[in-house]
Scaffold this motif. Sequence first.
Motif, short mmCIF file in Angstrom:
data_model
loop_
_atom_site.label_atom_id
_atom_site.label_comp_id
_atom_site.label_asym_id
_atom_site.label_seq_id
_atom_site.Cartn_x
_atom_site.Cartn_y
_atom_site.Cartn_z
N VAL A 142 76.29 42.52 40.77
CA VAL A 142 75.27 43.57 40.95
C VAL A 142 74.66 43.48 42.35
O VAL A 142 74.47 44.48 43.04
N LEU A 143 74.36 42.25 42.78
CA LEU A 143 73.80 42.04 44.12
C LEU A 143 74.79 42.47 45.20
O LEU A 143 74.40 43.10 46.19
N MET A 144 76.07 42.17 45.00
CA MET A 144 77.09 42.56 45.97
C MET A 144 77.14 44.08 46.12
O MET A 144 77.22 44.59 47.24
N ASP A 145 77.08 44.80 45.01
CA ASP A 145 77.11 46.27 45.06
C ASP A 145 75.89 46.83 45.78
O ASP A 145 76.01 47.75 46.59
N ALA A 146 74.71 46.28 45.48
CA ALA A 146 73.48 46.78 46.11
C ALA A 146 73.46 46.52 47.60
O ALA A 146 72.98 47.35 48.39
N LEU A 147 74.00 45.37 48.03
CA LEU A 147 74.00 45.05 49.46
C LEU A 147 75.16 45.70 50.20
O LEU A 147 75.06 45.97 51.40
N ALA A 148 76.27 45.96 49.53
CA ALA A 148 77.42 46.60 50.18
C ALA A 148 77.05 47.99 50.67
O ALA A 148 77.51 48.43 51.73
N VAL A 149 76.22 48.69 49.93
CA VAL A 149 75.77 50.03 50.34
C VAL A 149 74.99 49.94 51.65
O VAL A 149 75.03 50.86 52.47
N ARG A 150 74.33 48.81 51.87
CA ARG A 150 73.51 48.63 53.07
C ARG A 150 74.24 47.87 54.17
O ARG A 150 73.65 47.51 55.18
N GLY A 151 75.53 47.57 53.97
CA GLY A 151 76.35 46.95 54.99
C GLY A 151 76.18 45.44 55.12
O GLY A 151 76.49 44.88 56.17
N ILE A 152 75.74 44.78 54.08
CA ILE A 152 75.56 43.33 54.10
C ILE A 152 76.53 42.71 53.11
O ILE A 152 76.57 43.09 51.95
N ALA A 153 77.30 41.74 53.57
CA ALA A 153 78.32 41.09 52.72
C ALA A 153 77.73 39.91 51.97
O ALA A 153 76.77 39.29 52.43
#
Length: 137
Positions: free
Chosen positions: A121-132
């Motif tokens: 879930v955290l990966m999906d939320a941060l991927a939208v903002r360009g953070i791996a």
Amino acid sequence: MKEVFEYRRAPSRGVLWLGVSAFSVLVTMIILTGADELIWLIWTTGPLTIGWMLIPHPVAGIRIDDDYLVLSAWRNPRAIPLDDIAHLRATEASAETNIAIVYKDGSEEGTFVGDMPEISVLMDALAVRGIAVRGVY
């Protein structure tokens, strides 16, 4: 403008249910068996359960908007600008930390495990903002 991501984890009610259950079992046992010498357990369990109910238990979680990652958003909020974050790293550093924030200057900071959602879930939320999120197997 991206949608604001909020993750909230309500406090556990396990201790409360344990206290209420113990109190109920003790009352039933004393009534059925007539074991009056155990009445002091009721006078201990009841106030402890009520005391636990009166203690404030804050909500844990994080909030991510277009500009900031807010750790402990509902207890003691601390905003970290997304521009300062290089990536997040999944780690097994301790029982309290499962995600480390790696800043662009190379420094790292552990996060409280109770505040973080599942890694996917955290990966999906941060991927939208360009953070791996690295270190996930």
